[in-house]
Enzyme design. Structure first.
Site, PDB file in Angstrom:
ATOM      1  N   LEU A  61       0.834  -1.200   0.000  1.00 29.15           N
ATOM      2  CA  LEU A  61       0.000   0.000   0.000  1.00 29.15           C
ATOM      3  C   LEU A  61       0.868   1.249   0.000  1.00 29.15           C
ATOM      4  O   LEU A  61       0.622   2.199  -0.744  1.00 29.15           O
ATOM      5  CB  LEU A  61      -0.936   0.001   1.206  1.00 29.15           C
ATOM      6  CG  LEU A  61      -1.982   1.116   1.211  1.00 29.15           C
ATOM      7  CD1 LEU A  61      -3.003   0.911   0.106  1.00 29.15           C
ATOM      8  CD2 LEU A  61      -2.686   1.195   2.564  1.00 29.15           C
ATOM      9  N   ASN A 108      -3.195  -7.456  -9.467  1.00 29.84           N
ATOM     10  CA  ASN A 108      -2.154  -6.458  -9.713  1.00 29.84           C
ATOM     11  C   ASN A 108      -0.938  -7.107 -10.347  1.00 29.84           C
ATOM     12  O   ASN A 108      -0.623  -8.262 -10.083  1.00 29.84           O
ATOM     13  CB  ASN A 108      -1.784  -5.723  -8.417  1.00 29.84           C
ATOM     14  CG  ASN A 108      -0.604  -6.352  -7.713  1.00 29.84           C
ATOM     15  OD1 ASN A 108       0.561  -6.101  -8.040  1.00 29.84           O
ATOM     16  ND2 ASN A 108      -0.888  -7.208  -6.728  1.00 29.84           N
ATOM     17  N   ARG A 109      -0.293  -6.338 -11.185  1.00 32.50           N
ATOM     18  CA  ARG A 109       1.019  -6.722 -11.718  1.00 32.50           C
ATOM     19  C   ARG A 109       1.923  -5.479 -11.674  1.00 32.50           C
ATOM     20  O   ARG A 109       2.543  -5.086 -12.660  1.00 32.50           O
ATOM     21  CB  ARG A 109       0.887  -7.289 -13.140  1.00 32.50           C
ATOM     22  CG  ARG A 109       0.137  -6.432 -14.135  1.00 32.50           C
ATOM     23  CD  ARG A 109       0.263  -7.022 -15.549  1.00 32.50           C
ATOM     24  NE  ARG A 109      -0.449  -6.242 -16.543  1.00 32.50           N
ATOM     25  CZ  ARG A 109      -1.691  -6.493 -16.964  1.00 32.50           C
ATOM     26  NH1 ARG A 109      -2.367  -7.514 -16.462  1.00 32.50           N
ATOM     27  NH2 ARG A 109      -2.251  -5.719 -17.892  1.00 32.50           N
ATOM     28  N   PHE A 112       6.908  -4.198  -8.358  1.00 39.84           N
ATOM     29  CA  PHE A 112       7.844  -3.524  -7.442  1.00 39.84           C
ATOM     30  C   PHE A 112       8.181  -2.103  -7.913  1.00 39.84           C
ATOM     31  O   PHE A 112       9.343  -1.687  -7.894  1.00 39.84           O
ATOM     32  CB  PHE A 112       9.144  -4.313  -7.275  1.00 39.84           C
ATOM     33  CG  PHE A 112       9.036  -5.597  -6.493  1.00 39.84           C
ATOM     34  CD1 PHE A 112       7.880  -5.960  -5.832  1.00 39.84           C
ATOM     35  CD2 PHE A 112      10.134  -6.457  -6.415  1.00 39.84           C
ATOM     36  CE1 PHE A 112       7.806  -7.152  -5.110  1.00 39.84           C
ATOM     37  CE2 PHE A 112      10.080  -7.640  -5.696  1.00 39.84           C
ATOM     38  CZ  PHE A 112       8.911  -7.989  -5.044  1.00 39.84           C
ATOM     39  N   ASN A 169      10.812 -10.484   0.514  1.00 35.75           N
ATOM     40  CA  ASN A 169       9.722 -10.813  -0.392  1.00 35.75           C
ATOM     41  C   ASN A 169      10.276 -11.626  -1.562  1.00 35.75           C
ATOM     42  O   ASN A 169      10.949 -11.082  -2.437  1.00 35.75           O
ATOM     43  CB  ASN A 169       9.049  -9.537  -0.899  1.00 35.75           C
ATOM     44  CG  ASN A 169       7.805  -9.822  -1.730  1.00 35.75           C
ATOM     45  OD1 ASN A 169       7.519 -10.965  -2.070  1.00 35.75           O
ATOM     46  ND2 ASN A 169       7.071  -8.777  -2.056  1.00 35.75           N
ATOM     47  N   SER A 172       6.345 -12.437  -4.811  1.00 35.62           N
ATOM     48  CA  SER A 172       5.547 -11.683  -5.774  1.00 35.62           C
ATOM     49  C   SER A 172       5.583 -12.411  -7.115  1.00 35.62           C
ATOM     50  O   SER A 172       6.644 -12.831  -7.574  1.00 35.62           O
ATOM     51  CB  SER A 172       6.107 -10.270  -5.949  1.00 35.62           C
ATOM     52  OG  SER A 172       5.495  -9.637  -7.071  1.00 35.62           O
ATOM     53  N   ASN A 174       5.060 -10.940  -9.893  1.00 35.37           N
ATOM     54  CA  ASN A 174       5.179  -9.896 -10.918  1.00 35.37           C
ATOM     55  C   ASN A 174       6.609  -9.479 -11.243  1.00 35.37           C
ATOM     56  O   ASN A 174       6.820  -8.538 -12.000  1.00 35.37           O
ATOM     57  CB  ASN A 174       4.360  -8.673 -10.488  1.00 35.37           C
ATOM     58  CG  ASN A 174       2.900  -9.039 -10.272  1.00 35.37           C
ATOM     59  OD1 ASN A 174       2.319  -9.753 -11.071  1.00 35.37           O
ATOM     60  ND2 ASN A 174       2.330  -8.576  -9.173  1.00 35.37           N
ATOM     61  N   THR A 175       7.590 -10.158 -10.655  1.00 33.66           N
ATOM     62  CA  THR A 175       8.992  -9.992 -11.035  1.00 33.66           C
ATOM     63  C   THR A 175       9.469 -11.340 -11.559  1.00 33.66           C
ATOM     64  O   THR A 175       9.380 -12.347 -10.853  1.00 33.66           O
ATOM     65  CB  THR A 175       9.847  -9.549  -9.826  1.00 33.66           C
ATOM     66  OG1 THR A 175       9.417  -8.247  -9.403  1.00 33.66           O
ATOM     67  CG2 THR A 175      11.322  -9.491 -10.199  1.00 33.66           C
ATOM     68  N   LYS A 214       8.349 -13.928   3.338  1.00 34.65           N
ATOM     69  CA  LYS A 214       6.974 -13.879   2.839  1.00 34.65           C
ATOM     70  C   LYS A 214       6.839 -14.841   1.672  1.00 34.65           C
ATOM     71  O   LYS A 214       7.591 -14.757   0.698  1.00 34.65           O
ATOM     72  CB  LYS A 214       6.594 -12.463   2.401  1.00 34.65           C
ATOM     73  CG  LYS A 214       5.132 -12.334   1.977  1.00 34.65           C
ATOM     74  CD  LYS A 214       4.727 -10.877   1.804  1.00 34.65           C
ATOM     75  CE  LYS A 214       3.236 -10.746   1.520  1.00 34.65           C
ATOM     76  NZ  LYS A 214       2.806  -9.331   1.456  1.00 34.65           N
ATOM     77  N   ASN A 243       1.340 -14.160   0.122  1.00 35.52           N
ATOM     78  CA  ASN A 243       1.254 -13.140  -0.918  1.00 35.52           C
ATOM     79  C   ASN A 243       0.035 -13.450  -1.805  1.00 35.52           C
ATOM     80  O   ASN A 243      -0.823 -14.239  -1.432  1.00 35.52           O
ATOM     81  CB  ASN A 243       2.559 -13.159  -1.736  1.00 35.52           C
ATOM     82  CG  ASN A 243       2.936 -11.792  -2.284  1.00 35.52           C
ATOM     83  OD1 ASN A 243       2.089 -11.057  -2.782  1.00 35.52           O
ATOM     84  ND2 ASN A 243       4.207 -11.454  -2.194  1.00 35.52           N
ATOM     85  N   GLY A 265      -7.544 -10.438  -2.206  1.00 39.62           N
ATOM     86  CA  GLY A 265      -8.919 -10.229  -1.781  1.00 39.62           C
ATOM     87  C   GLY A 265      -9.608 -11.534  -1.443  1.00 39.62           C
ATOM     88  O   GLY A 265      -8.969 -12.578  -1.234  1.00 39.62           O
ATOM     89  N   GLY A 294      -7.126 -12.124   1.968  1.00 36.10           N
ATOM     90  CA  GLY A 294      -8.570 -12.271   1.846  1.00 36.10           C
ATOM     91  C   GLY A 294      -9.400 -11.899   3.047  1.00 36.10           C
ATOM     92  O   GLY A 294     -10.577 -12.264   3.122  1.00 36.10           O
ATOM     93  N   SER A 316      -6.096  -5.641   0.687  1.00 38.96           N
ATOM     94  CA  SER A 316      -7.217  -5.566  -0.251  1.00 38.96           C
ATOM     95  C   SER A 316      -8.554  -5.356   0.459  1.00 38.96           C
ATOM     96  O   SER A 316      -9.429  -4.647  -0.041  1.00 38.96           O
ATOM     97  CB  SER A 316      -7.280  -6.834  -1.109  1.00 38.96           C
ATOM     98  OG  SER A 316      -6.117  -6.958  -1.895  1.00 38.96           O
TER      99      SER A 316
END
Length: 334
Positions: A61, A108-109, A112, A169, A172, A174-175, A214, A243, A265, A294, A316
């Site tokens: 966030l 989300n993507r 970072f 982390n 994720s 997205n990396t 994480k 995550n 979520g 969630g 979320s």
């Protein structure tokens, strides 16, 4: 009440624009002393730290630690900022954040996106916050995964004296190839190297800062067994479970349900809680667990606690429910 009035307007905006605007408005409200949520203390000791209450803000966030004071006014027991990388990076191209309101979910993507570790430290120094601050660290996208350990060490060394605890982390989606660090020799090398440096820094600063891992919810039973064994071997201080997920179960037919990225979520609640319970069974209270994923109501926070979490985190759920979720969760926990 205020958030329920503002939400229709915020949801009319593009998600990333709404995210930025919400944080700006929160910061302005804080400065004008219009925003404060008083929550009765419910102290809990975890990782050798006394938390005023067990409900925290998850990383993501406030990536750069630019809104710490304003977020603290909402009554969190702790705040986790980041994920931060050694060098600034723009993240993935927009659009990269999608709401799925019918499922109380987000995809989300982001990748970072952040201003780099030095800017985060500037922001932490400028804040007035004296509470529990977690700093979540990662690797730059253009750092080869084989060299990832060096990025984690850079961030660890720089944030060590400013964090209450530090989160690695490696989960994720997205990396590229980041999640490969959750298994085999890559995980062993990361934990062994970072733990060694943590102990050196503790000696140097005469102050021990816990190290937390994480993980993703998309783990097999074999993955969970291996990660648990490594956490115990290298005496990692805590584990955040979990995550976002790559699964699209329950959102396949919804608008944006097929977008690439991590799903968070309501749809991730069951999967993340099962993962939490599996780790709890293996670790047997030897390593504290932080449950996230969630949570949209207090009863779900209590379910995470029953599954083995000593602390919980929100993200979320705040977007769909607003700050009252923090109080609902605190009130529902033992």
């Amino acid at each position: 009440m205020l958030y329920s009035l503002a939400r229709p307007f915020l949801f009319s905006l593009a998600p990333e624009r709404a995210h930025d605007l919400t944080l700006s408005l929160l910061k302005s409200s804080y400065k004008l002393r219009l925003m404060r949520q008083n929550i009765e203390p419910k102290p809990v000791t975890c990782m050798g730290i006394q938390f005023p209450n067990p409900v925290g803000l998850a990383a993501g966030l406030d990536k750069n630690g630019a809104y710490i004071d304003a977020l603290a006014s909402l009554g969190f027991g702790f705040i986790e900022i980041g994920t931060i990388t050694p060098r600034p990076q723009a993240g993935n191209p927009q659009p990269r954040l999608f709401r799925l309101p019918k499922a109380n979910a987000i995809i989300n993507r982001m990748g970072f996106n952040n201003d780099g570790v030095d800017k985060l430290i500037e922001n932490v120094k400028a804040s007035q916050y004296k509470g529990i601050l977690g700093i979540n660290i990662g690797k730059n996208a253009d750092t080869a995964v084989e060299d990832a350990v060096s990025d984690y060490l850079i961030c660890l060394e720089k944030v060590y004296n400013y964090a209450s605890y530090i989160t690695l982390n490696i989960s994720s989606p997205n990396t590229k190839n980041l999640r490969s660090l959750q298994s085999g020799h890559a995980l062993t090398e990361l934990l062994e190297t970072v733990k060694k440096r943590q102990l050196e820094l503790a000696e140097e600063f005469q102050h021990y800062v816990p190290l937390v891992l994480k993980v993703a919810p998309d783990l097999t039973e074999t993955d969970i067994d291996f990660i648990a064994s490594q956490l115990l071997e290298f005496k990692i201080d805590g584990l955040i479970v979990t995550n976002t997920t790559l699964s699209r179960e329950g959102v396949e037919e919804l608008p944006f349900g097929d977008e690439a990225g991590g799903l968070s979520g309501a749809p991730v609640f069951e999967k993340s809680t099962q993962c939490l319970a599996a780790f709890s069974k293996l670790l047997k209270d030897q390593i504290p667990l932080i449950g996230v994923g969630g949570i949209l109501q207090g009863e779900q926070a209590a379910t995470k606690q029953q599954a083995g979490a000593q602390l919980i985190q929100l993200y979320s759920g705040l977007i769909y429910t607003g700050p009252k979720l923090i109080k609902d969760c605190v009130d529902s926990l033992n």
